[in-house]
Design an enzyme around this catalytic site. Structure first.
Site, short mmCIF file in Angstrom:
data_model
loop_
_atom_site.label_atom_id
_atom_site.label_comp_id
_atom_site.label_asym_id
_atom_site.label_seq_id
_atom_site.Cartn_x
_atom_site.Cartn_y
_atom_site.Cartn_z
N LYS A 36 -10.70 -3.55 11.90
CA LYS A 36 -9.56 -3.13 12.73
C LYS A 36 -9.47 -3.96 14.01
O LYS A 36 -8.39 -4.40 14.40
CB LYS A 36 -9.65 -1.63 13.04
CG LYS A 36 -9.40 -0.73 11.85
CD LYS A 36 -8.02 -0.95 11.25
CE LYS A 36 -7.71 -0.05 10.07
NZ LYS A 36 -6.49 -0.46 9.35
N GLY B 254 -0.56 4.84 -1.01
CA GLY B 254 -1.74 5.37 -0.31
C GLY B 254 -1.40 6.54 0.60
O GLY B 254 -0.30 7.08 0.58
N GLN B 255 -2.38 6.88 1.44
CA GLN B 255 -2.27 8.08 2.29
C GLN B 255 -1.04 8.02 3.20
O GLN B 255 -0.28 8.97 3.28
CB GLN B 255 -3.54 8.21 3.16
CG GLN B 255 -3.55 9.45 4.03
CD GLN B 255 -4.51 9.35 5.21
OE1 GLN B 255 -5.10 8.31 5.48
NE2 GLN B 255 -4.68 10.44 5.91
N GLY C 44 0.84 -1.22 0.00
CA GLY C 44 0.00 0.00 0.00
C GLY C 44 0.86 1.25 0.00
O GLY C 44 0.52 2.26 0.61
N ILE D 99 -2.37 -7.29 -1.87
CA ILE D 99 -2.45 -7.98 -0.57
C ILE D 99 -3.36 -9.21 -0.61
O ILE D 99 -3.23 -10.12 0.21
CB ILE D 99 -2.88 -7.00 0.55
CG1 ILE D 99 -2.61 -7.62 1.93
CG2 ILE D 99 -4.35 -6.62 0.42
CD1 ILE D 99 -2.56 -6.66 3.05
N ILE E 110 -0.59 -1.70 -6.07
CA ILE E 110 -1.54 -2.48 -6.87
C ILE E 110 -1.70 -1.83 -8.23
O ILE E 110 -1.45 -0.63 -8.39
CB ILE E 110 -2.93 -2.63 -6.19
CG1 ILE E 110 -3.45 -1.26 -5.74
CG2 ILE E 110 -2.89 -3.62 -5.06
CD1 ILE E 110 -4.91 -1.25 -5.39
N TYR F 93 -15.30 -0.81 8.95
CA TYR F 93 -13.91 -0.38 9.12
C TYR F 93 -13.41 -0.77 10.52
O TYR F 93 -12.37 -1.39 10.67
CB TYR F 93 -13.83 1.14 8.92
CG TYR F 93 -12.47 1.76 9.06
CD1 TYR F 93 -11.49 1.58 8.09
CD2 TYR F 93 -12.16 2.55 10.17
CE1 TYR F 93 -10.25 2.18 8.21
CE2 TYR F 93 -10.92 3.15 10.30
CZ TYR F 93 -9.97 2.96 9.32
OH TYR F 93 -8.73 3.56 9.44
#
Ligand code: SER
Length: 322
Positions: A147, A11-12, A8, A55, A35, A143
């Site tokens: 987690k 990403g952010q 990743g 992933i 990706i 989400y």
């Protein structure tokens, strides 16, 4: 940490963490995993190796781990909270099926694993203020469900198989580099862009809604320091509360107005993100992180606001020249 794979990496968090890891360690030993459709560009592509690592594809992860003799995996693949709510099955597939792939490979090939958790791992039944390290975690969002599951699964792999899994619960992360996209805390990033562009901001979160936030440089340091921490001192692993500041939209608005006095904001509440925000803590108690591995934040709201505005002004000036 000698050879690191960041899953990743575009990403952010990944886009900045990969660069910081390359600066701290050996740049050629930090592999940027991406990706299809989110290939690295610019300095991220030029400063070190990059490989396609989906992933959800265990073989692909294993091949890259072998090729670069990876010993540490930063698993940053995830959907943020509001997007996840629209695609719950995909959020689970990436967050949990993906994590299981990573943990299995880490078990076989002896890698340490960092997987971020979040303030979203708590739900409405946890204490709202000073949310303790160990408390009720009954999130209402997919989400949050991924987690908490990720925390439990990571602890299981540590206790059952000795995989060196570690994690922090990130607050909303604020940065001028890569925009987040689809998070509940994103308003606290967007607001700076509007302020610096001289535009009125429509805030999707209601006044009085407090959430923990953190400036990205602190978050990156946390992700590195937890992996470097002395394991003997860690009583917890997955995952540590970390905190820097807590504010509501009015407070961040006022802090920006001190620098840009004519900045205007009005409210246009997004019911989905507002409901998510209301189910999350107002502020976390991060005493355990401070005691067990010396966590310390460096940026408060005032210092972050000054830096964000300065950096965004420079960014926009450079873009205009280009
Ligand atoms: N920033 C994340 C989100 O809003 C929370 O961890 O989804």
């Amino acid at each position: 940490m000698k050879n690191i794979l960041v899953i990743g990496s575009t990403g952010q968090i990944g886009s900045e963490l990969t660069m910081k890891l390359r600066a701290n360690y050996n740049a050629s030993s930090v592999v940027a995993g991406y990706i299809k459709g989110a290939e690295p560009t610019g300095r991220l592509a030029e400063s070190g190796p990059h490989e396609e690592v989906d992933i959800t594809n265990a073989q692909q992860i294993a091949a890259v781990v072998d090729k670069y003799k990876i010993d540490t995996i930063y698993n940053l693949a995830a959907l943020l909270s509001a997007v996840a709510e629209r695609k719950p099955q995909l959020a689970w597939h990436i967050g949990i099926d993906g994590l299981l792939n990573v943990l299995e490979i880490a078990r076989e090939k002896h890698c340490a694993v960092f997987t971020p958790s979040s303030i979203g791992s708590f739900g409405p039944n946890a204490p709202k203020d000073g949310t303790p390290q160990d408390t009720i975690q009954q999130p209402k969002t997919i989400y949050g469900v991924t987690k908490v599951t990720g925390e439990l699964l990571s602890n299981y792999y540590f206790e059952r198989f000795g995989v060196d899994t570690r994690s922090v619960r990130f607050p909303g992360l604020i940065s001028y580099v890569t925009p987040p996209g689809g998070g509940t805390t994103d308003y606290a990033v967007d607001i700076y862009y509007y302020a610096v562009r001289g535009e009125k901001f429509k805030c999707p979160i209601a006044p009085g809604t407090f959430m923990d936030m953190m400036y990205m440089p602190d978050a990156l340091r946390a992700a590195i320091e937890i992996m470097e921490a002395d394991p003997e001192k860690l009583h917890h692993r997955n995952s540590f509360n970390i905190a820097a500041m807590s504010f509501d939209p009015e407070i961040i608005y006022q802090s920006i107005k001190q620098v840009i006095p004519d900045f205007e904001m009005e409210y246009e509440i997004d019911p989905l993100r507002q409901a998510i925000a209301e189910s999350w803590p107002n502020s976390l108690d991060d005493t355990c992180a401070r005691m067990e591995w010396g966590w310390e934040h460096r940026y408060d709201l005032q210092v972050m606001t000054a830096d964000m505005i300065d950096k965004l002004r420079r960014k926009f000036a450079t873009n205009q020249q280009a």
